[in-house]
Design an enzyme around this catalytic site. Structure first.
Site: not given
Ligand code: OAD
Length: 256
Positions: A63, A116, A197, A222
């Site tokens: 972290y 989160h 996301t 996305n």
């Molecule tokens: P992810 O890493 O699962 O997904 C990221 C998303 O962003 C994917 O769908 C990519 O295609 C998209 N992406 C990448 N670059 C991009 C850009 N420049 N513009 C737009 N989209 C883009 O991340 P989260 O969905 O945020 O939780 O993950 C959700 C949670 O899972 C996080 O908050 C974390 C993790 O476990 C905890 O740690 C509690």
């Protein structure tokens, strides 16, 4: 794109759900996919309370590295566009973010729900007192690993309990009231922008459903297609730092 800009122009309430892709163009790694944090060796095993009890220094090392790295990142044009949208439409825009990087606030957004937690809100494991640490950009010539190899274990100034990262770990509840506020905002949203996301962790998918059920429009932004998209939604494929400024400017709102 022009339809969505018109929806934004006419909306009474706009809610944004952001994920790691929102900050990708700021240089903050996403969780999944190539280069994602969960690909780092052992990272998944570090994000839970049992790991912290067993090895607080090991967990803090990861972290502190993430804090150091995130401090070196700055809000991108997408964060800034959302902040401009809120300034132009006070009280009508709310961001529910899954991100812990603080970049929405650093961009100037004020109505931000951090589902989160926050990487810079260290918290006492005993009394719960929050000990904010500096989230400003790093200007001194430190390396991302500084402080991470042998992190100091910091104690609470009030009760001497051990401080832990202020983020939500696997198996933990979201911060009190966060989900309720985000759900209420999804219910009343005329437009929900779902940005960057993968939607595999709740409540991302759940909030989009809430908006649809209440008659609001869902716009998924996305770089790739995701399973979040349903019939009737609009999918805008592209980077958040490109698509959001186009949308906000298209709605007639000055970006600066
Ligand atoms: P992810 O890493 O699962 O997904 C990221 C998303 O962003 C994917 O769908 C990519 O295609 C998209 N992406 C990448 N670059 C991009 C850009 N420049 N513009 C737009 N989209 C883009 O991340 P989260 O969905 O945020 O939780 O993950 C959700 C949670 O899972 C996080 O908050 C974390 C993790 O476990 C905890 O740690 C509690």
């Amino acid at each position: 794109m022009s339809d969505v800009a018109a929806w934004i122009r006419n909306a009474e309430k706009i809610t944004v759900l952001s994920g790691a892709g929102m900050s990708a163009e700021s240089g903050v790694p996403t969780f999944r996919g190539d280069g994602g944090l969960w690909r780092q060796r052992g990272a998944l095993e570090l994000a839970n309370a049992e790991a912290f009890e067993r090895d607080p220094k090991g967990v803090w090392a990861w972290y502190r590295w993430r804090q150091d790295h995130t401090r070196r990142c700055v809000p991108n044009a997408g964060h800034l566009a959302l902040a401009a949208l809120e300034r132009a439409r006070p009280g009508q825009v709310l961001i529910a973010t899954q991100n812990v990087d603080g970049l929405h606030r650093r961009a100037g957004s004020e109505r931000v729900i951090e589902l989160h937690g926050n990487l810079f809100a260290d918290r006492c494991t005993r009394c719960g007192q929050v000990h904010p640490c500096d989230d400003g950009p790093v200007t001194s010539p430190v390396t991302p690993e500084d402080g991470a190899r042998d992190p100091e274990l910091v104690r609470c100034t009030r009760c001497q309990g051990l401080l832990r990262p202020g983020v939500v770990w696997f198996g933990e509840h979201l911060p009190a009231g966060a989900l309720e506020t985000a759900t209420a905002a999804a219910e009343e949203a005329d437009v929900l922008l779902v940005v960057g996301t993968s939607g595999v962790v709740m409540p991302a998918a759940g909030l989009a459903r809430v908006t649809r059920e209440h008659g609001g429009r869902v716009v998924v932004i996305n770089t790739e297609h995701t399973d979040l998209v349903r019939a009737g939604d609009v999918e805008l494929l592209g980077g958040a730092a490109v698509v959001l400024p186009e949308l906000v400017a298209g709605a007639g709102i000055a970006l600066a």
